[in-house]
Enzyme design. Sequence first.
Site, mmCIF file in Angstrom:
data_model
loop_
_atom_site.group_PDB
_atom_site.id
_atom_site.type_symbol
_atom_site.label_atom_id
_atom_site.label_comp_id
_atom_site.label_asym_id
_atom_site.label_seq_id
_atom_site.Cartn_x
_atom_site.Cartn_y
_atom_site.Cartn_z
ATOM 1 C CG ASP A 349 -0.177 -0.030 2.463
ATOM 2 O OD1 ASP A 349 0.899 -0.703 2.439
ATOM 3 O OD2 ASP A 349 -0.834 0.281 3.629
ATOM 4 N NE ARG A 353 0.120 3.911 6.404
ATOM 5 C CZ ARG A 353 -0.753 4.323 5.589
ATOM 6 N NH1 ARG A 353 -1.221 5.624 5.717
ATOM 7 N NH2 ARG A 353 -1.742 3.680 5.096
ATOM 8 C CG ASP A 354 3.679 2.088 11.754
ATOM 9 O OD1 ASP A 354 2.991 2.606 10.960
ATOM 10 O OD2 ASP A 354 3.634 2.415 13.175
ATOM 11 C CD GLU A 355 -0.974 0.227 6.506
ATOM 12 O OE1 GLU A 355 -0.895 1.275 6.874
ATOM 13 O OE2 GLU A 355 -1.955 -0.533 6.624
ATOM 14 C CG ASP A 362 -4.288 -0.533 -1.379
ATOM 15 O OD1 ASP A 362 -5.103 -0.945 -1.023
ATOM 16 O OD2 ASP A 362 -3.728 0.750 -1.083
ATOM 17 C CD1 TRP A 416 -8.355 -4.363 0.658
ATOM 18 C CD2 TRP A 416 -10.329 -3.336 -0.044
ATOM 19 N NE1 TRP A 416 -8.266 -2.882 0.605
ATOM 20 C CE2 TRP A 416 -9.346 -2.446 0.378
ATOM 21 C CE3 TRP A 416 -11.506 -2.949 -0.371
ATOM 22 C CZ2 TRP A 416 -9.691 -1.050 0.340
ATOM 23 C CZ3 TRP A 416 -11.746 -1.680 -0.586
ATOM 24 C CH2 TRP A 416 -11.052 -0.462 -0.292
ATOM 25 C CD GLU A 632 -3.522 6.180 2.989
ATOM 26 O OE1 GLU A 632 -2.666 7.062 3.708
ATOM 27 O OE2 GLU A 632 -4.017 5.289 3.634
ATOM 28 C CG HIS A 650 -1.642 4.618 -0.241
ATOM 29 N ND1 HIS A 650 -0.621 4.753 0.624
ATOM 30 C CD2 HIS A 650 -2.610 3.863 -0.188
ATOM 31 C CE1 HIS A 650 -1.180 3.891 1.512
ATOM 32 N NE2 HIS A 650 -2.370 3.451 1.152
HETATM 33 C C1 BGC Z 1 -4.087 0.935 3.505
HETATM 34 C C2 BGC Z 1 -4.969 0.790 2.510
HETATM 35 C C3 BGC Z 1 -5.755 -0.116 2.372
HETATM 36 C C4 BGC Z 1 -6.468 0.178 3.707
HETATM 37 C C5 BGC Z 1 -7.859 -0.717 3.863
HETATM 38 C C6 BGC Z 1 -4.824 1.331 4.705
HETATM 39 O O1 BGC Z 1 -4.229 1.179 6.028
HETATM 40 O O2 BGC Z 1 -2.933 1.857 3.547
HETATM 41 O O3 BGC Z 1 -4.406 1.416 1.121
HETATM 42 O O4 BGC Z 1 -6.357 -0.643 1.541
HETATM 43 O O5 BGC Z 1 -5.934 0.419 4.767
HETATM 44 O O6 BGC Z 1 -8.122 -0.427 5.074
#
Ligand code: BGC
Length: 747
Positions: A349, A353-355, A362, A416, A632, A650
Amino acid sequence: MKLTERSWLGTWISDADYRFESPNSPVPMAFRRLFEVKKAAAAIHIFATAMGIFDLYMDGKRISEEYFNPGFTDYSAHLQYVEYELKDIAAGIHELTAIVAGGWAVGRTTHVDDTTRSKSKMSAERQALLCDLVLDYTDGSHETIGSDDAYEVCEDSPWRFGDFYDGETYDARIELSKAVWKPAMIEKLRVQPKICARYGLPVTAHEHFPPVSWFQAASGEWIADFGQNMAGIVRFTVNGHEGQEIVIRHAEALENGELYIQNLRSARQTVKYICREGKQTWSPRFTYMGFRYTGISGVSPEEIEISALAVYSDFRTIGSFRCSNEDLDQLQSNLTWSGKSNFVDIPTDCPQRDERQGWTGDIALFSPTACFNFGMKEFLRKWLLDLKTEQTALGSIPFVIPARKGITPTLTTSCWGDSCILVPWTLYMSEGDEEILRIMYPTMKKYMADVKRWAALSLPIYGSPHILKLPFQFGDWCAPVGNIKDWLGHGPWVGTAYYAHSCELMARIASILGKKGDAERFTALHEKVKNAFRKVFTDGHGRVKDEFQSAYVLALAFGLENEENRSAMAGHLWNLIRDNGLHLATGFPATPHLLFALSDNGYAKEAYQLLLQDSDPSWLYQIRHGATTMWEGWSSVQEDGSIRESSLNHYAYGSVGAFFYRRICGLEATEPGYRRFRIRPIPGGGLTWAECTHESPYGKITVHWEQGGDHFRLHAEVPEGTDCDVILPDGQSTSIGGGIHEFKCVL
Ligand code: BGC
């Protein structure tokens, strides 16, 4: 997909005494093995994999410039190994060294909103290595040295820290040869994956960017601007003094003359380098950052030569789009950069960041654009294999792939979850990859059965068993109106629209695969879901009862409305846009379809108007505010320059890129892999020319058009072995084969 396994002489080894606490990341572990090449050797083949990410060195020299091997997979199911060949090895004693950092398996790589609950050790307690060295002697004999307790291990290498979110620390004063080594121990892994020869793409460094400017912030830090937001790392050369500490922080933006780091959440994105004496060049190996700017302390700009390297999977760029409007060219650049930045071994995504997770929605939305621009076959196939593996017995798909069990949920949710159908379908149409449909078909079918079950539970609410509301929908995710509750509240519209669309694709896929019964069942279900959408959500004459843009966009794009009501529906959509000051109001799931919904239903001029809008929210608003990647949120950077805490990289809204190829240039595959395709350009928006190229499996396609006064000229290059249907803006149509063709018409 054929996966190759091998039988290993080596066993998993580690330092069983090494302990660290989650959510920390481990100190990189070093392994070494001295071995003797007894006679002249033609080659050494090294087969290696790890829990963690690794670099290998032979006699102190790094063997490969690839990053982050063995890549990110569902380690409980698949683990890739790499193979390297070293030639002309002299007889004598040699030393193999491996540095293994935490990476995805052991390091902190899970996101939760409350970062105090973030986790490391997702797949293993500590790093481990598996390696076979195969010596091929010139006399035809072979010798294999497997990893075992003859290896040595320590945590005393110059790499003091390495982690995807937080960065890397390197102490150049440390000499690994002087470390205190101890025998490696046999490690029993928590996971038992199939260990397969790499079937994805390696991650490598690509573009290099020198700084475009420097300034000193009030904090004293020297800020370098590399001019492009990206996923990557720095490389620098300094004339350093022993013990001199250089600290480099990374960020996507500046705010009030300092690095803006709030959108990184808990990710530190910092590298620290401790110099030895003299001239030295360094670049991190076990981390990457999302950044355009770095803040440097411990050295001044005159004393350091630094550049930024974009790091991403080694796919090819196979498409281009350019036109007479520079803003649209910048938008094309931004969306391809968000693609590159989020294709670091898996489709993520965001890179900062911490993700940085493999969010399914996406890539479902961006894959059509990605496949015009990049050769995505190996990259997406690798990811899809994990999606297939991680589907639950009942059919739901984890929100992120590879799944982060216990952290990110697994729930059937439209768009999704539909990634299991949308991504393979996109690969099939762009690459002609029928095998991926065959591989994924059972996954798709199981997912659809689950969707059907959940929809049936809506009967008491809607009087129809075909409305998809439950169990959870992201709905109009990230729409620039309302709040998260409103986005989720639009779940049933979005959910049912995607349900219908997936039924339609499933009917086509089933018939391609020769599954006649399934094709009929999905066709019948498609009719029922479409009817339910019309009955529950519309007045039967093309108006959605609770009007919002995304509902119209999806109904039009997915063909949910009857033919006779379509133009009325497009009119209602346009009215909403007009009443919104000529602004879009769509979130992730509807945005890729917005301009198509307009242009395919009599509103092409208006589609251009929306595309060229540059006040908030719009695509060009981002360009006006200096974006070099897609954001984003539509207005992640606000009019006054302040930044809303969101990612600036994003790709979801970059899904507009497909419109450039498919409508502005009019290039569309009508048979898989462009065996047959169409060129039907839609001039407009004041463009005087537009051009796209795309390397199809049959060869390169070029479409170039020019418009002056009322004259329109088209230049088309068509690969041999394909058929192309050309439809000019005046309606003339003709079919052509391989070769270069010119057309003219009056508008
Ligand atoms: C992500 C998104 C993702 C979404 C869905 C986010 O934290 O960055 O791109 O699809 O959460 O909840």
